[in-house]
Motif scaffolding. Structure first.
Motif, PDB file in Angstrom:
ATOM      1  N   LYS A  43       0.848  -1.191   0.000  1.00 48.51           N
ATOM      2  CA  LYS A  43       0.000   0.000   0.000  1.00 48.51           C
ATOM      3  C   LYS A  43       0.882   1.239   0.000  1.00 48.51           C
ATOM      4  CE  LYS A  43      -3.906   2.123   2.433  1.00 48.51           C
ATOM      5  NZ  LYS A  43      -4.805   2.049   3.611  1.00 48.51           N
ATOM      6  N   VAL A  44       1.119   1.789  -1.189  1.00 50.48           N
ATOM      7  CA  VAL A  44       1.975   2.967  -1.343  1.00 50.48           C
ATOM      8  C   VAL A  44       1.214   4.027  -2.125  1.00 50.48           C
ATOM      9  CG1 VAL A  44       4.168   3.859  -2.195  1.00 50.48           C
ATOM     10  CG2 VAL A  44       4.016   1.491  -1.352  1.00 50.48           C
ATOM     11  N   HIS A  45       1.060   5.204  -1.527  1.00 45.51           N
ATOM     12  CA  HIS A  45       0.312   6.300  -2.153  1.00 45.51           C
ATOM     13  C   HIS A  45       1.178   7.553  -2.225  1.00 45.51           C
ATOM     14  CE1 HIS A  45      -3.918   4.658  -1.950  1.00 45.51           C
ATOM     15  NE2 HIS A  45      -3.260   3.780  -1.219  1.00 45.51           N
ATOM     16  N   ASN A  83      11.049  16.175   4.212  1.00 48.49           N
ATOM     17  CA  ASN A  83       9.703  15.663   4.473  1.00 48.49           C
ATOM     18  C   ASN A  83       9.005  15.235   3.189  1.00 48.49           C
ATOM     19  OD1 ASN A  83       9.601  16.083   7.364  1.00 48.49           O
ATOM     20  ND2 ASN A  83       9.498  18.266   6.917  1.00 48.49           N
ATOM     21  N   LYS A  84       9.263  15.996   2.096  1.00 47.79           N
ATOM     22  CA  LYS A  84       8.556  15.721   0.849  1.00 47.79           C
ATOM     23  C   LYS A  84       9.484  15.840  -0.343  1.00 47.79           C
ATOM     24  CE  LYS A  84       4.261  17.500   2.860  1.00 47.79           C
ATOM     25  NZ  LYS A  84       3.161  18.483   2.763  1.00 47.79           N
ATOM     26  N   PHE A  85       9.108  15.184  -1.448  1.00 43.74           N
ATOM     27  CA  PHE A  85       9.881  15.263  -2.691  1.00 43.74           C
ATOM     28  C   PHE A  85       8.930  15.134  -3.879  1.00 43.74           C
ATOM     29  CE2 PHE A  85       9.695  10.786  -1.509  1.00 43.74           C
ATOM     30  CZ  PHE A  85       9.430  10.140  -2.700  1.00 43.74           C
ATOM     31  N   TRP A  86       9.422  15.544  -5.058  1.00 38.33           N
ATOM     32  CA  TRP A  86       8.650  15.379  -6.287  1.00 38.33           C
ATOM     33  C   TRP A  86       8.942  14.008  -6.883  1.00 38.33           C
ATOM     34  CZ3 TRP A  86       4.772  18.373  -6.997  1.00 38.33           C
ATOM     35  CH2 TRP A  86       4.804  19.719  -6.668  1.00 38.33           C
ATOM     36  N   CYS A  87       7.906  13.390  -7.432  1.00 36.15           N
ATOM     37  CA  CYS A  87       8.056  12.063  -8.044  1.00 36.15           C
ATOM     38  C   CYS A  87       7.381  12.052  -9.412  1.00 36.15           C
ATOM     39  CB  CYS A  87       7.439  10.993  -7.149  1.00 36.15           C
ATOM     40  SG  CYS A  87       7.545   9.320  -7.814  1.00 36.15           S
ATOM     41  N   GLU A  88       8.124  11.627 -10.425  1.00 39.02           N
ATOM     42  CA  GLU A  88       7.550  11.486 -11.762  1.00 39.02           C
ATOM     43  C   GLU A  88       6.987  10.082 -11.927  1.00 39.02           C
ATOM     44  OE1 GLU A  88       8.766  11.579 -16.510  1.00 39.02           O
ATOM     45  OE2 GLU A  88      10.271  12.061 -14.983  1.00 39.02           O
ATOM     46  N   LEU A  89       5.682  10.008 -12.166  1.00 44.31           N
ATOM     47  CA  LEU A  89       5.018   8.714 -12.351  1.00 44.31           C
ATOM     48  C   LEU A  89       5.277   8.183 -13.759  1.00 44.31           C
ATOM     49  CD1 LEU A  89       1.565   9.507 -10.662  1.00 44.31           C
ATOM     50  CD2 LEU A  89       3.588   8.450  -9.621  1.00 44.31           C
ATOM     51  N   PRO A  90       4.993   6.908 -14.018  1.00 45.59           N
ATOM     52  CA  PRO A  90       5.225   6.348 -15.352  1.00 45.59           C
ATOM     53  C   PRO A  90       4.495   7.091 -16.476  1.00 45.59           C
ATOM     54  CG  PRO A  90       4.889   4.583 -13.773  1.00 45.59           C
ATOM     55  CD  PRO A  90       4.606   5.863 -13.045  1.00 45.59           C
ATOM     56  N   ASN A  91       3.351   7.711 -16.168  1.00 47.46           N
ATOM     57  CA  ASN A  91       2.611   8.439 -17.202  1.00 47.46           C
ATOM     58  C   ASN A  91       3.112   9.861 -17.402  1.00 47.46           C
ATOM     59  OD1 ASN A  91       1.676   9.760 -14.929  1.00 47.46           O
ATOM     60  ND2 ASN A  91      -0.472   9.186 -15.199  1.00 47.46           N
ATOM     61  N   PHE A 149       7.941   6.677   1.808  1.00 41.81           N
ATOM     62  CA  PHE A 149       8.886   6.023   0.906  1.00 41.81           C
ATOM     63  C   PHE A 149      10.187   5.579   1.554  1.00 41.81           C
ATOM     64  CE2 PHE A 149       6.010   7.437  -2.270  1.00 41.81           C
ATOM     65  CZ  PHE A 149       6.248   6.645  -3.384  1.00 41.81           C
ATOM     66  N   ASN A 150      10.510   6.091   2.727  1.00 39.92           N
ATOM     67  CA  ASN A 150      11.773   5.697   3.359  1.00 39.92           C
ATOM     68  C   ASN A 150      11.869   4.193   3.589  1.00 39.92           C
ATOM     69  OD1 ASN A 150      13.204   8.068   3.420  1.00 39.92           O
ATOM     70  ND2 ASN A 150      12.565   8.651   5.481  1.00 39.92           N
ATOM     71  N   GLU A 151      10.733   3.564   3.881  1.00 45.16           N
ATOM     72  CA  GLU A 151      10.765   2.112   4.110  1.00 45.16           C
ATOM     73  C   GLU A 151      11.027   1.343   2.812  1.00 45.16           C
ATOM     74  OE1 GLU A 151       5.888   1.569   4.072  1.00 45.16           O
ATOM     75  OE2 GLU A 151       7.025   1.310   5.939  1.00 45.16           O
ATOM     76  N   LEU A 152      10.936   2.021   1.684  1.00 43.96           N
ATOM     77  CA  LEU A 152      11.271   1.417   0.395  1.00 43.96           C
ATOM     78  C   LEU A 152      12.686   1.773  -0.033  1.00 43.96           C
ATOM     79  CD1 LEU A 152       7.978   2.261  -1.577  1.00 43.96           C
ATOM     80  CD2 LEU A 152       8.432   0.291  -0.111  1.00 43.96           C
ATOM     81  N   LEU A 153      13.128   2.983   0.333  1.00 45.16           N
ATOM     82  CA  LEU A 153      14.417   3.493  -0.119  1.00 45.16           C
ATOM     83  C   LEU A 153      15.584   3.109   0.789  1.00 45.16           C
ATOM     84  CD1 LEU A 153      13.293   7.117  -1.115  1.00 45.16           C
ATOM     85  CD2 LEU A 153      13.752   5.213  -2.668  1.00 45.16           C
ATOM     86  N   MET A 154      15.315   2.927   2.067  1.00 48.48           N
ATOM     87  CA  MET A 154      16.391   2.691   3.040  1.00 48.48           C
ATOM     88  C   MET A 154      16.668   1.199   3.196  1.00 48.48           C
ATOM     89  SD  MET A 154      15.315   5.664   5.773  1.00 48.48           S
ATOM     90  CE  MET A 154      16.743   5.437   6.833  1.00 48.48           C
ATOM     91  N   GLY A 155      17.362   0.641   2.178  1.00 47.78           N
ATOM     92  CA  GLY A 155      17.651  -0.781   2.187  1.00 47.78           C
ATOM     93  C   GLY A 155      18.536  -1.214   3.334  1.00 47.78           C
ATOM     94  N   HIS A 156      19.418  -0.293   3.805  1.00 50.57           N
ATOM     95  CA  HIS A 156      20.356  -0.664   4.877  1.00 50.57           C
ATOM     96  C   HIS A 156      19.633  -0.991   6.185  1.00 50.57           C
ATOM     97  CE1 HIS A 156      19.649   3.658   5.415  1.00 50.57           C
ATOM     98  NE2 HIS A 156      19.959   3.479   6.691  1.00 50.57           N
TER      99      HIS A 156
END
Length: 345
Positions: free
Chosen positions: A243-245, A306-314, A325-332
């Motif tokens: 669940k990522v929004h 706290n926030k960043f811009w993200c380009e979606l596939p469309n 998103f940190n729980e997705l980005l922080m692999g360490h």
């Protein structure tokens, strides 16, 4: 029957005949009756399969029913709850009252210049169009005009309201596509994921890849397999994609600013491959901050952490939260990665 009663009866019949003739001529001339001006409602909204909304600023959205799900004309996801509110309005709208005769021209002129147009299609064919004007004086209804496939178009607007509700109707009908966007980016269970690749352009040491083939999962750092990675932690990491929004559509950047941002180097690129063959790529861009902040490693940066811009596939640019998103980005956090060389001062 005496002669006097016969004269009265004959006169009454004649009067009724004259009134009926005049009414018929008026109806024929106008092409509709007064009651036809107020037949806005649709009792069976399950027959509605397309809705086109055009606002006063020429923004336009086309909503299409695909079985039990609604999309836009391109098949992209739209917020289902917003469609529900529209269908509810179709079903519960009812007559509130007529406008005074001396206000007709005022509102006709007002609505000709500014109104929200709602085109309604049922079972593949156009059936009605609502023209939504200003709210009624008490703000408990809306001044509207109807165009009906069977009855024709009304010349005079009327006041309508929603049954059992206080308030205006117009806010339910918006054409700004950003307000219709579904905020979900990922809704993936572990069995649907085959590969996740996170690439950090400014800090390559942080980059990692997770692969899954059947029940076998592995983690790689800059192309080299991480030895001793806990299988349970890898599965725990992959569960984060359920669940990522994103937080908000872009209400800040102009088209030129978006194009300029896309031409810069993203701080991270996330690619998620699914078992089905679908691949989702996200490009992430920092938002500059006038206030110094500490990043996740404690370093001082001039970036919004706290926030960043993200380009979606469309190609759409949306605003996301690091908290999500940190729980997705922080692999360490999940894997024994070599983080030497990452600035932490």
């Amino acid at each position: 029957m005496d002669k006097k009663k016969l004269i009265i009866l004959s006169g009454s019949i004649l009067l009724i005949a004259v009134l009926s003739f005049v009414t018929f001529k008026l109806m024929k001339k106008s092409g509709r009756s007064i009651t036809e001006l107020i037949e806005f409602n649709i009792e069976d909204t399950s027959t509605v399969d397309k809705i086109i909304i055009t606002d006063p600023f020429s923004n336009k959205i086309e909503l299409v029913r695909n079985q039990n799900k609604w999309t836009d004309s391109d098949g992209s996801c739209v917020t289902q709850e917003n469609v529900h509110f529209i269908l509810e309005a179709f079903r519960t709208i009812e007559f509130k009252g007529y406008l005074t005769d001396n206000s007709h021209q005022q509102f006709i002129k007002l609505m000709s210049g500014q109104h929200t147009k709602v085109e309604i299609f049922q079972n593949g064919s156009w059936t009605k169009t609502w023209y939504i004007g200003p709210s009624s004086a008490d703000h408990y209804g809306q001044i509207m005009l109807l165009d009906d496939a069977r009855l024709g178009k009304s010349d005079i607007p009327v006041m309508m309201k929603l049954k059992g509700m206080h308030g205006i109707i117009e806010p339910r009908f918006f054409a700004d596509k950003r307000k219709w966007m579904c905020t979900n980016i990922f809704a993936l269970t572990i069995d649907k994921i085959s590969r996740v690749d996170i690439k950090f352009n400014d800090e390559p040491k942080r980059s990692f890849t997770v692969t899954k083939k059947g029940t076998n999962v592995e983690v790689f750092q800059q192309g080299k397999k991480i030895q001793g990675a806990d299988q349970a932690m890898i599965y725990r990491y992959l569960q984060n994609y359920k669940k990522v929004h994103f937080e908000l559509p872009n209400y800040e950047l102009t088209p030129n600013q978006v194009d300029s941002l896309k031409r810069t180097t993203p701080f991270a690129v996330m690619t998620v491959d699914e078992v089905s063959g679908k691949s989702t790529k996200l490009r992430m861009f920092y938002i500059k901050s006038d206030i110094e902040q500490r990043n996740e490693f404690g370093a001082i940066v001039q970036m919004d952490m706290n926030k960043f811009w993200c380009e979606l596939p469309n190609g759409e640019m949306v605003k996301c939260q690091f908290f999500v998103f940190n729980e997705l980005l922080m692999g360490h956090v999940y894997f024994p990665m070599d983080m030497t060389g990452i600035r932490t001062d």
